[in-house]
Design a protein around this motif. Structure first.
Motif, PDB file in Angstrom:
ATOM      1  N   UNK A   1      34.961 -13.633  19.941  1.00 46.40           N
ATOM      2  CA  UNK A   1      36.186 -12.848  19.775  1.00 46.40           C
ATOM      3  C   UNK A   1      37.131 -13.536  18.798  1.00 46.40           C
ATOM      4  N   UNK A   2      37.294 -14.828  18.937  1.00 48.07           N
ATOM      5  CA  UNK A   2      38.172 -15.567  18.032  1.00 48.07           C
ATOM      6  C   UNK A   2      37.623 -15.536  16.606  1.00 48.07           C
ATOM      7  N   UNK A   3      36.310 -15.580  16.460  1.00 46.27           N
ATOM      8  CA  UNK A   3      35.706 -15.547  15.132  1.00 46.27           C
ATOM      9  C   UNK A   3      35.814 -14.194  14.458  1.00 46.27           C
ATOM     10  N   UNK A   4      35.812 -13.117  15.240  1.00 46.64           N
ATOM     11  CA  UNK A   4      35.881 -11.771  14.664  1.00 46.64           C
ATOM     12  C   UNK A   4      37.304 -11.326  14.357  1.00 46.64           C
ATOM     13  N   UNK A   5      38.288 -11.979  14.903  1.00 42.68           N
ATOM     14  CA  UNK A   5      39.670 -11.535  14.749  1.00 42.68           C
ATOM     15  C   UNK A   5      40.121 -11.465  13.292  1.00 42.68           C
ATOM     16  N   UNK A   6      39.887 -12.477  12.463  1.00 45.59           N
ATOM     17  CA  UNK A   6      40.318 -12.344  11.057  1.00 45.59           C
ATOM     18  C   UNK A   6      39.645 -11.187  10.327  1.00 45.59           C
ATOM     19  N   UNK A   7      38.382 -10.954  10.602  1.00 48.92           N
ATOM     20  CA  UNK A   7      37.683  -9.852   9.941  1.00 48.92           C
ATOM     21  C   UNK A   7      38.245  -8.508  10.382  1.00 48.92           C
ATOM     22  N   UNK A   8      38.550  -8.379  11.660  1.00 50.90           N
ATOM     23  CA  UNK A   8      39.138  -7.123  12.150  1.00 50.90           C
ATOM     24  C   UNK A   8      40.527  -6.911  11.549  1.00 50.90           C
ATOM     25  N   UNK A   9      41.308  -7.966  11.463  1.00 50.92           N
ATOM     26  CA  UNK A   9      42.648  -7.844  10.882  1.00 50.92           C
ATOM     27  C   UNK A   9      42.561  -7.445   9.408  1.00 50.92           C
ATOM     28  N   UNK A  10      41.634  -8.049   8.688  1.00 52.64           N
ATOM     29  CA  UNK A  10      41.483  -7.714   7.270  1.00 52.64           C
ATOM     30  C   UNK A  10      41.003  -6.272   7.104  1.00 52.64           C
ATOM     31  N   UNK A  11      40.095  -5.839   7.967  1.00 47.20           N
ATOM     32  CA  UNK A  11      39.636  -4.453   7.909  1.00 47.20           C
ATOM     33  C   UNK A  11      40.765  -3.474   8.164  1.00 47.20           C
ATOM     34  N   UNK A  12      41.619  -3.777   9.138  1.00 52.44           N
ATOM     35  CA  UNK A  12      42.769  -2.912   9.414  1.00 52.44           C
ATOM     36  C   UNK A  12      43.739  -2.890   8.237  1.00 52.44           C
ATOM     37  N   UNK A  13      43.952  -4.053   7.617  1.00 52.66           N
ATOM     38  CA  UNK A  13      44.833  -4.114   6.453  1.00 52.66           C
ATOM     39  C   UNK A  13      44.287  -3.272   5.306  1.00 52.66           C
ATOM     40  N   UNK A  14      42.990  -3.389   5.048  1.00 54.39           N
ATOM     41  CA  UNK A  14      42.391  -2.615   3.955  1.00 54.39           C
ATOM     42  C   UNK A  14      42.434  -1.120   4.230  1.00 54.39           C
ATOM     43  N   UNK A  15      42.212  -0.741   5.476  1.00 53.25           N
ATOM     44  CA  UNK A  15      42.286   0.689   5.821  1.00 53.25           C
ATOM     45  C   UNK A  15      43.702   1.216   5.639  1.00 53.25           C
ATOM     46  N   UNK A  16      44.695   0.456   6.075  1.00 54.27           N
ATOM     47  CA  UNK A  16      46.086   0.888   5.915  1.00 54.27           C
ATOM     48  C   UNK A  16      46.471   0.986   4.447  1.00 54.27           C
ATOM     49  N   UNK A  17      46.031   0.014   3.657  1.00 52.48           N
ATOM     50  CA  UNK A  17      46.350   0.026   2.229  1.00 52.48           C
ATOM     51  C   UNK A  17      45.690   1.201   1.524  1.00 52.48           C
ATOM     52  N   UNK A  18      44.435   1.458   1.840  1.00 55.95           N
ATOM     53  CA  UNK A  18      43.753   2.573   1.183  1.00 55.95           C
ATOM     54  C   UNK A  18      44.365   3.913   1.597  1.00 55.95           C
ATOM     55  N   UNK A  19      44.800   4.020   2.838  1.00 56.67           N
ATOM     56  CA  UNK A  19      45.450   5.256   3.279  1.00 56.67           C
ATOM     57  C   UNK A  19      46.770   5.456   2.543  1.00 56.67           C
ATOM     58  N   UNK A  20      47.548   4.388   2.391  1.00 52.85           N
ATOM     59  CA  UNK A  20      48.826   4.497   1.679  1.00 52.85           C
ATOM     60  C   UNK A  20      48.603   4.868   0.215  1.00 52.85           C
ATOM     61  N   UNK A  21      47.609   4.277  -0.414  1.00 52.26           N
ATOM     62  CA  UNK A  21      47.335   4.589  -1.819  1.00 52.26           C
ATOM     63  C   UNK A  21      46.854   6.021  -2.000  1.00 52.26           C
ATOM     64  N   UNK A  22      46.017   6.487  -1.086  1.00 50.41           N
ATOM     65  CA  UNK A  22      45.544   7.869  -1.218  1.00 50.41           C
ATOM     66  C   UNK A  22      46.672   8.862  -0.983  1.00 50.41           C
ATOM     67  N   UNK A  23      47.579   8.530  -0.069  1.00 50.23           N
ATOM     68  CA  UNK A  23      48.727   9.408   0.159  1.00 50.23           C
ATOM     69  C   UNK A  23      49.632   9.452  -1.065  1.00 50.23           C
ATOM     70  N   UNK A  24      49.852   8.293  -1.700  1.00 49.30           N
ATOM     71  CA  UNK A  24      50.698   8.288  -2.894  1.00 49.30           C
ATOM     72  C   UNK A  24      50.028   9.035  -4.047  1.00 49.30           C
ATOM     73  N   UNK A  25      48.712   8.943  -4.161  1.00 44.16           N
ATOM     74  CA  UNK A  25      48.007   9.702  -5.203  1.00 44.16           C
ATOM     75  C   UNK A  25      48.116  11.198  -4.943  1.00 44.16           C
ATOM     76  N   UNK A  26      48.017  11.590  -3.686  1.00 40.70           N
ATOM     77  CA  UNK A  26      48.159  13.010  -3.347  1.00 40.70           C
ATOM     78  C   UNK A  26      49.569  13.497  -3.662  1.00 40.70           C
ATOM     79  N   UNK A  27      50.570  12.698  -3.333  1.00 40.27           N
ATOM     80  CA  UNK A  27      51.948  13.086  -3.628  1.00 40.27           C
ATOM     81  C   UNK A  27      52.191  13.187  -5.132  1.00 40.27           C
ATOM     82  N   UNK A  28      51.597  12.282  -5.901  1.00 39.20           N
ATOM     83  CA  UNK A  28      51.760  12.343  -7.357  1.00 39.20           C
ATOM     84  C   UNK A  28      51.123  13.608  -7.914  1.00 39.20           C
ATOM     85  N   UNK A  29      49.965  13.970  -7.405  1.00 40.79           N
ATOM     86  CA  UNK A  29      49.295  15.190  -7.858  1.00 40.79           C
ATOM     87  C   UNK A  29      50.117  16.423  -7.512  1.00 40.79           C
ATOM     88  N   UNK A  30      50.647  16.459  -6.303  1.00 37.25           N
ATOM     89  CA  UNK A  30      51.467  17.606  -5.889  1.00 37.25           C
ATOM     90  C   UNK A  30      52.725  17.709  -6.741  1.00 37.25           C
TER      91      UNK A  30
END
Length: 91
Positions: A23-52
């Protein structure tokens, strides 16, 4: 109580230790995965807003162009009417 702690099998303590280490070994990987998912969601939302926004700007510019064209055509008709009227009056 000392006897109860001493009676725990070594395999059980090893298993619990391995699970905790996993569990301790997987924690950094899970945190990084959550960060990347949040960042990609924010970028896709901003791209959609720019297109609109771009689409809305195009619609506004098209409407302004049509309105200007209609104004030019109505002015042309008024000038043609005045010219025809002056010709008829002189004739």
């Amino acid at each position: 109580m000392a006897d109860a702690a001493a009676s725990v099998n070594g395999q059980i303590t090893d298993s619990v230790t391995q699970v905790n280490t996993k569990v301790v070994g997987e924690t950094p990987a899970m945190a990084m995965g959550n960060l990347l998912m949040s960042t990609s969601h924010a970028l896709s939302t901003s791209a959609h807003n720019a297109t609109a926004a771009q689409q809305q700007g195009q619609i506004t510019m098209h409407a302004a162009t049509i309105q200007g064209f209609n104004s030019l055509m109505s002015v042309g008709g008024a000038i043609a009417g005045r010219t025809a009227e002056s010709i008829i009056e002189k004739g």
